[in-house]
Design a protein around this motif. Structure first.
Motif, PDB file in Angstrom:
ATOM      1  N   ALA A  52       0.825  -1.211   0.000  1.00 31.54           N
ATOM      2  CA  ALA A  52       0.000   0.000   0.000  1.00 31.54           C
ATOM      3  C   ALA A  52       0.859   1.261   0.000  1.00 31.54           C
ATOM      4  N   ILE A  53       1.973   1.252   0.730  1.00 32.45           N
ATOM      5  CA  ILE A  53       2.873   2.409   0.751  1.00 32.45           C
ATOM      6  C   ILE A  53       3.541   2.590  -0.610  1.00 32.45           C
ATOM      7  N   LEU A  54       3.885   1.494  -1.257  1.00 37.19           N
ATOM      8  CA  LEU A  54       4.550   1.575  -2.566  1.00 37.19           C
ATOM      9  C   LEU A  54       3.607   1.998  -3.683  1.00 37.19           C
ATOM     10  N   ASN A  55       2.313   1.837  -3.487  1.00 33.69           N
ATOM     11  CA  ASN A  55       1.330   2.201  -4.511  1.00 33.69           C
ATOM     12  C   ASN A  55       1.019   3.692  -4.406  1.00 33.69           C
ATOM     13  N   ILE A  56       1.821   4.504  -5.064  1.00 34.96           N
ATOM     14  CA  ILE A  56       1.713   5.957  -4.985  1.00 34.96           C
ATOM     15  C   ILE A  56       1.419   6.533  -6.366  1.00 34.96           C
ATOM     16  N   ASP A  57       0.512   7.499  -6.398  1.00 28.42           N
ATOM     17  CA  ASP A  57       0.179   8.217  -7.624  1.00 28.42           C
ATOM     18  C   ASP A  57       0.538   9.683  -7.445  1.00 28.42           C
ATOM     19  N   ARG A  58       0.798  10.339  -8.562  1.00 29.18           N
ATOM     20  CA  ARG A  58       1.092  11.774  -8.533  1.00 29.18           C
ATOM     21  C   ARG A  58       0.258  12.464  -9.613  1.00 29.18           C
ATOM     22  N   PRO A  59      -1.004  12.774  -9.286  1.00 31.54           N
ATOM     23  CA  PRO A  59      -1.881  13.369 -10.288  1.00 31.54           C
ATOM     24  C   PRO A  59      -1.499  14.788 -10.693  1.00 31.54           C
ATOM     25  N   GLN A  60      -0.814  15.497  -9.814  1.00 31.59           N
ATOM     26  CA  GLN A  60      -0.340  16.856 -10.068  1.00 31.59           C
ATOM     27  C   GLN A  60       1.073  16.980  -9.493  1.00 31.59           C
TER      28      GLN A  60
END
Length: 88
Positions: A50-58
């Motif tokens: 869960a920590i590794l699953n990161i998104d950066r929408p902006q």
């Protein structure tokens, strides 16, 4: 897929580089930022996945969809400016 993208490479600009019992290191635009579990308690009991699953929408915004956590990059760089914490 654009010509500059290579299949299998991250284009998010944010990557977890290390996790310890005190927190984790995040690489954002070539800068390493530390998120302590004390300052960011939402991550303390989270799975590594869960920590590794990161998104950066902006560019200024990071989110962990598995944890329903959204953070401004500024709040990681300057947690003292954001004194309110969620109760866990």
């Amino acid at each position: 897929m654009s010509k500059s993208e290579t299949p299998g490479t991250s284009t998010s600009g944010a990557e977890v580089t290390n996790i310890s019992r005190h927190g984790f290191w995040l690489l954002v635009d070539g800068r390493e930022l530390f998120l302590s579990f004390e300052e960011f308690p939402w991550f303390k009991s989270a799975s590594v996945e869960a920590i590794l699953n990161i998104d950066r929408p902006q560019p200024h915004h990071l989110c962990w969809p598995d944890l329903d956590v959204d953070l401004a990059v500024d709040s990681i760089e300057h947690p003292e400016r954001y004194p309110l914490k969620a109760k866990v």
